[in-house]
Design a protein around this motif. Sequence first.
Motif, PDB file in Angstrom:
ATOM      1  N   GLY A  54       0.796  -1.232   0.000  1.00 14.83           N
ATOM      2  CA  GLY A  54       0.000   0.000   0.000  1.00 14.83           C
ATOM      3  C   GLY A  54       0.821   1.272   0.000  1.00 14.83           C
ATOM      4  N   THR A  55       2.152   1.148   0.126  1.00 12.48           N
ATOM      5  CA  THR A  55       3.000   2.353   0.209  1.00 12.48           C
ATOM      6  C   THR A  55       2.803   3.260  -1.014  1.00 12.48           C
ATOM      7  OG1 THR A  55       4.665   1.094   1.435  1.00 12.48           O
ATOM      8  CG2 THR A  55       5.394   3.166   0.422  1.00 12.48           C
ATOM      9  N   LEU A  56       2.713   4.553  -0.732  1.00  8.32           N
ATOM     10  CA  LEU A  56       2.535   5.555  -1.796  1.00  8.32           C
ATOM     11  C   LEU A  56       3.841   6.320  -2.000  1.00  8.32           C
ATOM     12  CD1 LEU A  56       0.911   7.515  -3.669  1.00  8.32           C
ATOM     13  CD2 LEU A  56       0.184   8.714  -1.578  1.00  8.32           C
ATOM     14  N   VAL A  57       4.262   6.425  -3.260  1.00  6.72           N
ATOM     15  CA  VAL A  57       5.423   7.251  -3.608  1.00  6.72           C
ATOM     16  C   VAL A  57       4.942   8.376  -4.519  1.00  6.72           C
ATOM     17  CG1 VAL A  57       7.710   7.324  -4.671  1.00  6.72           C
ATOM     18  CG2 VAL A  57       6.948   5.232  -3.524  1.00  6.72           C
ATOM     19  N   LEU A  58       5.223   9.598  -4.111  1.00  8.76           N
ATOM     20  CA  LEU A  58       4.817  10.771  -4.889  1.00  8.76           C
ATOM     21  C   LEU A  58       6.047  11.580  -5.270  1.00  8.76           C
ATOM     22  CD1 LEU A  58       1.961  12.248  -2.680  1.00  8.76           C
ATOM     23  CD2 LEU A  58       1.671  11.264  -4.961  1.00  8.76           C
ATOM     24  N   ASP A  78       5.623  20.416 -10.316  1.00  6.67           N
ATOM     25  CA  ASP A  78       4.313  20.889  -9.853  1.00  6.67           C
ATOM     26  C   ASP A  78       3.281  21.061 -10.972  1.00  6.67           C
ATOM     27  OD1 ASP A  78       5.232  20.900  -7.246  1.00  6.67           O
ATOM     28  OD2 ASP A  78       6.028  22.938  -7.434  1.00  6.67           O
ATOM     29  N   SER A  79       3.475  20.346 -12.076  1.00 10.64           N
ATOM     30  CA  SER A  79       2.541  20.438 -13.190  1.00 10.64           C
ATOM     31  C   SER A  79       1.589  19.260 -13.243  1.00 10.64           C
ATOM     32  CB  SER A  79       3.294  20.480 -14.526  1.00 10.64           C
ATOM     33  OG  SER A  79       4.050  21.650 -14.599  1.00 10.64           O
ATOM     34  N   GLY A  80       1.950  18.200 -12.536  1.00 12.11           N
ATOM     35  CA  GLY A  80       1.114  17.006 -12.628  1.00 12.11           C
ATOM     36  C   GLY A  80       1.136  16.212 -11.342  1.00 12.11           C
ATOM     37  N   ILE A  81       0.283  15.201 -11.317  1.00 15.89           N
ATOM     38  CA  ILE A  81       0.330  14.209 -10.246  1.00 15.89           C
ATOM     39  C   ILE A  81       1.200  13.080 -10.754  1.00 15.89           C
ATOM     40  CG2 ILE A  81      -1.056  12.439  -9.070  1.00 15.89           C
ATOM     41  CD1 ILE A  81      -3.404  14.510  -9.176  1.00 15.89           C
ATOM     42  N   TYR A  82       2.266  12.792 -10.030  1.00 21.98           N
ATOM     43  CA  TYR A  82       3.139  11.668 -10.356  1.00 21.98           C
ATOM     44  C   TYR A  82       3.122  10.763  -9.137  1.00 21.98           C
ATOM     45  CZ  TYR A  82       4.589  15.681 -13.176  1.00 21.98           C
ATOM     46  OH  TYR A  82       4.572  16.800 -13.968  1.00 21.98           O
ATOM     47  N   ALA A  83       2.399   9.659  -9.244  1.00 18.48           N
ATOM     48  CA  ALA A  83       2.131   8.822  -8.066  1.00 18.48           C
ATOM     49  C   ALA A  83       2.299   7.351  -8.401  1.00 18.48           C
ATOM     50  CB  ALA A  83       0.699   9.053  -7.580  1.00 18.48           C
ATOM     51  N   VAL A 108      -9.596   6.078 -11.024  1.00 21.71           N
ATOM     52  CA  VAL A 108      -9.189   7.460 -11.302  1.00 21.71           C
ATOM     53  C   VAL A 108     -10.387   8.275 -11.808  1.00 21.71           C
ATOM     54  CG1 VAL A 108      -7.711   8.923 -12.731  1.00 21.71           C
ATOM     55  CG2 VAL A 108      -6.777   6.833 -11.726  1.00 21.71           C
ATOM     56  N   ALA A 109     -11.211   7.663 -12.656  1.00 25.19           N
ATOM     57  CA  ALA A 109     -12.392   8.367 -13.176  1.00 25.19           C
ATOM     58  C   ALA A 109     -13.318   8.765 -12.027  1.00 25.19           C
ATOM     59  CB  ALA A 109     -13.128   7.478 -14.181  1.00 25.19           C
ATOM     60  N   ARG A 110     -13.535   7.847 -11.090  1.00 26.66           N
ATOM     61  CA  ARG A 110     -14.384   8.168  -9.931  1.00 26.66           C
ATOM     62  C   ARG A 110     -13.789   9.324  -9.136  1.00 26.66           C
ATOM     63  NH1 ARG A 110     -15.411   2.384  -6.942  1.00 26.66           N
ATOM     64  NH2 ARG A 110     -16.638   1.326  -8.542  1.00 26.66           N
ATOM     65  N   ALA A 111     -12.463   9.245  -8.910  1.00 24.13           N
ATOM     66  CA  ALA A 111     -11.807  10.256  -8.068  1.00 24.13           C
ATOM     67  C   ALA A 111     -11.837  11.638  -8.720  1.00 24.13           C
ATOM     68  CB  ALA A 111     -10.363   9.830  -7.783  1.00 24.13           C
ATOM     69  N   LEU A 189      -6.283  16.527  -3.009  1.00 20.96           N
ATOM     70  CA  LEU A 189      -7.636  15.964  -2.910  1.00 20.96           C
ATOM     71  C   LEU A 189      -7.792  14.814  -3.901  1.00 20.96           C
ATOM     72  CD1 LEU A 189      -9.881  19.183  -2.731  1.00 20.96           C
ATOM     73  CD2 LEU A 189      -8.642  18.009  -0.919  1.00 20.96           C
ATOM     74  N   VAL A 190      -7.232  15.012  -5.081  1.00 20.90           N
ATOM     75  CA  VAL A 190      -7.352  13.990  -6.133  1.00 20.90           C
ATOM     76  C   VAL A 190      -6.593  12.722  -5.718  1.00 20.90           C
ATOM     77  CG1 VAL A 190      -7.010  13.491  -8.581  1.00 20.90           C
ATOM     78  CG2 VAL A 190      -7.499  15.841  -7.861  1.00 20.90           C
ATOM     79  N   VAL A 191      -5.378  12.884  -5.207  1.00 18.31           N
ATOM     80  CA  VAL A 191      -4.574  11.711  -4.818  1.00 18.31           C
ATOM     81  C   VAL A 191      -5.253  10.945  -3.681  1.00 18.31           C
ATOM     82  CG1 VAL A 191      -2.378  10.926  -3.843  1.00 18.31           C
ATOM     83  CG2 VAL A 191      -2.387  12.695  -5.596  1.00 18.31           C
ATOM     84  N   ALA A 192      -5.755  11.670  -2.671  1.00 20.88           N
ATOM     85  CA  ALA A 192      -6.399  10.991  -1.536  1.00 20.88           C
ATOM     86  C   ALA A 192      -7.605  10.185  -2.021  1.00 20.88           C
ATOM     87  CB  ALA A 192      -6.828  12.014  -0.486  1.00 20.88           C
ATOM     88  N   GLU A 193      -8.381  10.774  -2.928  1.00 21.99           N
ATOM     89  CA  GLU A 193      -9.571  10.062  -3.406  1.00 21.99           C
ATOM     90  C   GLU A 193      -9.191   8.901  -4.330  1.00 21.99           C
ATOM     91  OE1 GLU A 193     -12.299  10.220  -2.019  1.00 21.99           O
ATOM     92  OE2 GLU A 193     -13.545   9.087  -3.404  1.00 21.99           O
ATOM     93  N   ILE A 194      -8.115   9.049  -5.091  1.00 20.76           N
ATOM     94  CA  ILE A 194      -7.641   7.908  -5.894  1.00 20.76           C
ATOM     95  C   ILE A 194      -7.292   6.752  -4.963  1.00 20.76           C
ATOM     96  CG2 ILE A 194      -5.733   7.033  -7.316  1.00 20.76           C
ATOM     97  CD1 ILE A 194      -5.700   9.718  -8.777  1.00 20.76           C
ATOM     98  N   ALA A 195      -6.589   7.063  -3.857  1.00 21.65           N
ATOM     99  CA  ALA A 195      -6.219   5.999  -2.903  1.00 21.65           C
ATOM    100  C   ALA A 195      -7.481   5.318  -2.362  1.00 21.65           C
ATOM    101  CB  ALA A 195      -5.386   6.588  -1.766  1.00 21.65           C
ATOM    102  N   ASN A 196      -8.471   6.118  -1.985  1.00 21.41           N
ATOM    103  CA  ASN A 196      -9.722   5.545  -1.444  1.00 21.41           C
ATOM    104  C   ASN A 196     -10.402   4.636  -2.469  1.00 21.41           C
ATOM    105  OD1 ASN A 196      -9.380   6.956   0.953  1.00 21.41           O
ATOM    106  ND2 ASN A 196     -10.577   8.718   0.272  1.00 21.41           N
ATOM    107  N   GLN A 197     -10.506   5.127  -3.701  1.00 21.79           N
ATOM    108  CA  GLN A 197     -11.191   4.354  -4.750  1.00 21.79           C
ATOM    109  C   GLN A 197     -10.366   3.131  -5.156  1.00 21.79           C
ATOM    110  OE1 GLN A 197     -14.206   4.694  -5.536  1.00 21.79           O
ATOM    111  NE2 GLN A 197     -14.545   6.669  -4.542  1.00 21.79           N
TER     112      GLN A 197
END
Length: 276
Positions: A54-58, A78-83, A108-111, A189-197
């Motif tokens: 489950g480890t997240l690397v950003l 700072d132009s994108g989400i790199y996760a 990702v679509a849900r998030a 907000l997007v990353v947290a919701e991606i993790a949840n979904q």
Amino acid sequence: MSTQIDVLDLEKIEPRLQTKFIARPDVGKNEIWESINSTNTRATELAAAGGANGTLVLARQQTAGRGRLGRQWVSPSDSGIYASFLLKPEANSLQNLATITLAVGVAVARAIRTTAGIEIGLKWVNDLVVDGKKLGGILCEMPASPAGKSLIIGIGINVRFQEKDLPDDLKNRMVWLEKITSQPVDPNLVVAEIANQLEAIYDELLQGRAKNIMDEWREHSITLGKEIVASAGERTIQGKAIDIAPGGALIVDTGAGNVELHAGEITIRNADGSYC
Ligand code: BTN
């Protein structure tokens, strides 16, 4: 006076998690890098070193971001989400993960819908698309280490770019969240919701319940029902994309029978004759 922008920050992500193990700081040690070669490469290193499930690397910037088919993923600061998420499935559940790339697209679509109010399209197999332009992509990899096989889920999403900084060919092919919303988007907000979904979807896949997720993928699909040209290695296949098989392959009606495409890249012919 410079305007403040929201940049990736674990302290803004972790309190928003509703997960049991994905990105949970009480389970593993998430990482955020000012700059790194590739978050997928770093997650692969962590897998070999016994990193937690489950480890997240950003990263706020990648200097050697990787896309599918050996391509470069341009990842300015700072132009994108790199996760990247490091997952460690049991060996006996690997067969349930054949559709993981499509399923991550659904997460990702849900998030993005929940956090930015944007409906995205999914192009087989890994593209996140809005109005025929690329918003992001998914790169799933399964490196083997002495500890067994891991699953690395890499997600890249364009958040903010200056049109003037982009070469013409890219300008016409890509889009970013803030261009669509015309307002600031907080990537945390997007990353947290991606993790949840992602956790919800991953659990369902592991339990062998991919069907509902694949139906949701079909609802987002910009591929099905379209004329496509596919290149897989030396082969080129042309026809109508009619469905996805239970294992995630794209079923193409070539006029001389159906062909299942398991890998490679497709180009879609739009109604106006353009291709994307
Ligand atoms: C593609 O569309 O080809 C997939 C792009 C995936 C890019 C992401 S960014 C975070 C992670 N780290 C990488 O090096 N690649 C993935």
